[in-house]
Design a protein around this motif. Structure first.
Motif, PDB file in Angstrom:
ATOM      1  N   UNK A  22       0.805  -1.225   0.000  1.00  0.00           N
ATOM      2  CA  UNK A  22       0.000   0.000   0.000  1.00  0.00           C
ATOM      3  C   UNK A  22       0.839   1.277   0.000  1.00  0.00           C
ATOM      4  N   UNK A  23       2.098   1.196   0.410  1.00  0.00           N
ATOM      5  CA  UNK A  23       2.920   2.402   0.425  1.00  0.00           C
ATOM      6  C   UNK A  23       4.374   2.078   0.122  1.00  0.00           C
ATOM      7  N   UNK A  24       5.035   3.030  -0.506  1.00  0.00           N
ATOM      8  CA  UNK A  24       6.454   2.876  -0.758  1.00  0.00           C
ATOM      9  C   UNK A  24       7.187   3.082   0.556  1.00  0.00           C
ATOM     10  N   UNK A  25       8.252   2.325   0.716  1.00  0.00           N
ATOM     11  CA  UNK A  25       8.942   2.320   1.997  1.00  0.00           C
ATOM     12  C   UNK A  25       9.353   3.728   2.440  1.00  0.00           C
ATOM     13  N   UNK A  26       9.148   4.082   3.696  1.00  0.00           N
ATOM     14  CA  UNK A  26       9.466   5.434   4.158  1.00  0.00           C
ATOM     15  C   UNK A  26      10.947   5.768   4.116  1.00  0.00           C
ATOM     16  N   UNK A  27      11.784   4.739   4.031  1.00  0.00           N
ATOM     17  CA  UNK A  27      13.217   5.012   4.029  1.00  0.00           C
ATOM     18  C   UNK A  27      13.781   5.212   2.632  1.00  0.00           C
ATOM     19  N   UNK A  28      12.927   5.250   1.612  1.00  0.00           N
ATOM     20  CA  UNK A  28      13.426   5.384   0.245  1.00  0.00           C
ATOM     21  C   UNK A  28      14.257   6.650   0.065  1.00  0.00           C
ATOM     22  N   UNK A  29      13.963   7.674   0.844  1.00  0.00           N
ATOM     23  CA  UNK A  29      14.702   8.929   0.745  1.00  0.00           C
ATOM     24  C   UNK A  29      16.173   8.777   1.127  1.00  0.00           C
ATOM     25  N   UNK A  30      16.495   7.683   1.830  1.00  0.00           N
ATOM     26  CA  UNK A  30      17.871   7.466   2.261  1.00  0.00           C
ATOM     27  C   UNK A  30      18.676   6.600   1.300  1.00  0.00           C
ATOM     28  N   UNK A  31      18.036   6.124   0.230  1.00  0.00           N
ATOM     29  CA  UNK A  31      18.737   5.246  -0.723  1.00  0.00           C
ATOM     30  C   UNK A  31      19.535   6.101  -1.705  1.00  0.00           C
ATOM     31  N   UNK A  32      20.572   6.707  -1.211  1.00  0.00           N
ATOM     32  CA  UNK A  32      21.326   7.699  -1.986  1.00  0.00           C
ATOM     33  C   UNK A  32      22.113   7.095  -3.143  1.00  0.00           C
ATOM     34  N   UNK A  33      22.316   5.770  -3.142  1.00  0.00           N
ATOM     35  CA  UNK A  33      23.060   5.120  -4.227  1.00  0.00           C
ATOM     36  C   UNK A  33      22.148   4.480  -5.264  1.00  0.00           C
ATOM     37  N   UNK A  34      20.826   4.533  -5.031  1.00  0.00           N
ATOM     38  CA  UNK A  34      19.883   3.876  -5.927  1.00  0.00           C
ATOM     39  C   UNK A  34      19.893   4.518  -7.313  1.00  0.00           C
TER      40      UNK A  34
ATOM     41  N   UNK B  32       0.318   3.416  -3.407  1.00  0.00           N
ATOM     42  CA  UNK B  32       0.199   4.860  -3.571  1.00  0.00           C
ATOM     43  C   UNK B  32       1.599   5.442  -3.429  1.00  0.00           C
ATOM     44  N   UNK B  33       2.161   5.904  -4.517  1.00  0.00           N
ATOM     45  CA  UNK B  33       3.555   6.325  -4.511  1.00  0.00           C
ATOM     46  C   UNK B  33       3.791   7.638  -3.779  1.00  0.00           C
ATOM     47  N   UNK B  34       2.752   8.418  -3.571  1.00  0.00           N
ATOM     48  CA  UNK B  34       2.914   9.701  -2.894  1.00  0.00           C
ATOM     49  C   UNK B  34       2.827   9.572  -1.382  1.00  0.00           C
ATOM     50  N   UNK B  35       2.461   8.420  -0.889  1.00  0.00           N
ATOM     51  CA  UNK B  35       2.187   8.243   0.527  1.00  0.00           C
ATOM     52  C   UNK B  35       3.434   8.403   1.397  1.00  0.00           C
ATOM     53  N   UNK B  36       3.392   9.377   2.319  1.00  0.00           N
ATOM     54  CA  UNK B  36       4.412   9.508   3.344  1.00  0.00           C
ATOM     55  C   UNK B  36       5.775   9.968   2.884  1.00  0.00           C
ATOM     56  N   UNK B  37       5.915  10.400   1.624  1.00  0.00           N
ATOM     57  CA  UNK B  37       7.244  10.745   1.132  1.00  0.00           C
ATOM     58  C   UNK B  37       7.286  12.145   0.539  1.00  0.00           C
TER      59      UNK B  37
END
Length: 220
Positions: free
Chosen positions: A63-75, A87-92
């Protein structure tokens, strides 16, 4: 397994615990597929700072993209396929992201209506973007013009996408554009006659359904 670099899994869990995958600091490639029960990715602070590729497919309960995605600086590569509740906008969207993506593909995501705003963090790095079979995708944001490095854009099976934004005109690095199975948009992008044609005539190679056009000849 702290040196593990490649991992592909299927799980019956609803939540992937932080003390599992989150501890694999050397992980470069992660694929999670066919996990119908999965609702939330990982919780809490994570350490996947070396992750280059993340692929999530056929997780219809997510239901939601992982909240830590913002920390995947090497992705560099993000692929999400057939996650009908996601829902890709959820929580990010209101959080600062460290993402610097180069390739991104969204396919069969019925909740997707536009690009999530956190994608703006990859404006200078994104080179490939594909939106495929997202039936409720209705528009591209005007900030699409900030994707200065975008070389290839594919739009397939998005019948509610009725036009292109005026910002398309500013995608000067765009070399290849493909539009297929978007009937209204296809008419607006008809070679030389479509309403939106002036926005894309600078693209070196344009594929409209089964037809290929090269608006710029090699002599120009």
């Amino acid at each position: 397994m702290v040196s593990l670099r490649f991992l592909a899994i299927t799980t019956k869990q609803k939540i992937l615990p932080e003390n599992g995958i989150g501890c694999l600091r050397s992980l470069r490639y992660l694929s999670i597929s066919k996990s119908a029960n999965l609702e939330t990715f990982l919780l809490g602070k994570q350490n996947l700072t070396n992750l280059r590729t993340l692929i999530i497919t056929y997780c219809e309960g997510l239901v939601s993209l992982m909240p830590f995605v913002k920390d995947l600086t090497s992705l560099q590569t993000l692929v999400i396929v057939e996650c009908e509740k996601l829902v890709l906008t959820d929580g990010i969207d209101n959080q600062e992201s460290g993402l610097r993506l180069r390739s991104m593909l969204f396919r069969e995501l019925p909740q997707l209506e536009s690009l999530p705003t956190w994608l703006q963090e990859s404006a200078k790095s994104l080179q490939f973007l594909s939106i495929e079979h997202c039936p409720n995708f209705t528009d591209f944001p005007e900030w699409l013009s900030t994707f200065a490095s975008l070389k290839r854009l594919e739009i397939v099976g998005c019948p509610k996408l009725l036009s292109l934004p005026s910002s398309m005109l500013h995608l000067r690095a765009l070399k290849k554009l493909r539009i297929a199975k978007c009937p209204v948009l296809a008419d607006r992008c008809s070679f030389e006659t479509g309403v939106d044609w002036p926005l894309i005539e600078h693209v070196a190679e344009f594929l409209l359904d089964q037809f290929k056009y090269r608006p710029f000849s090699t002599t120009r």
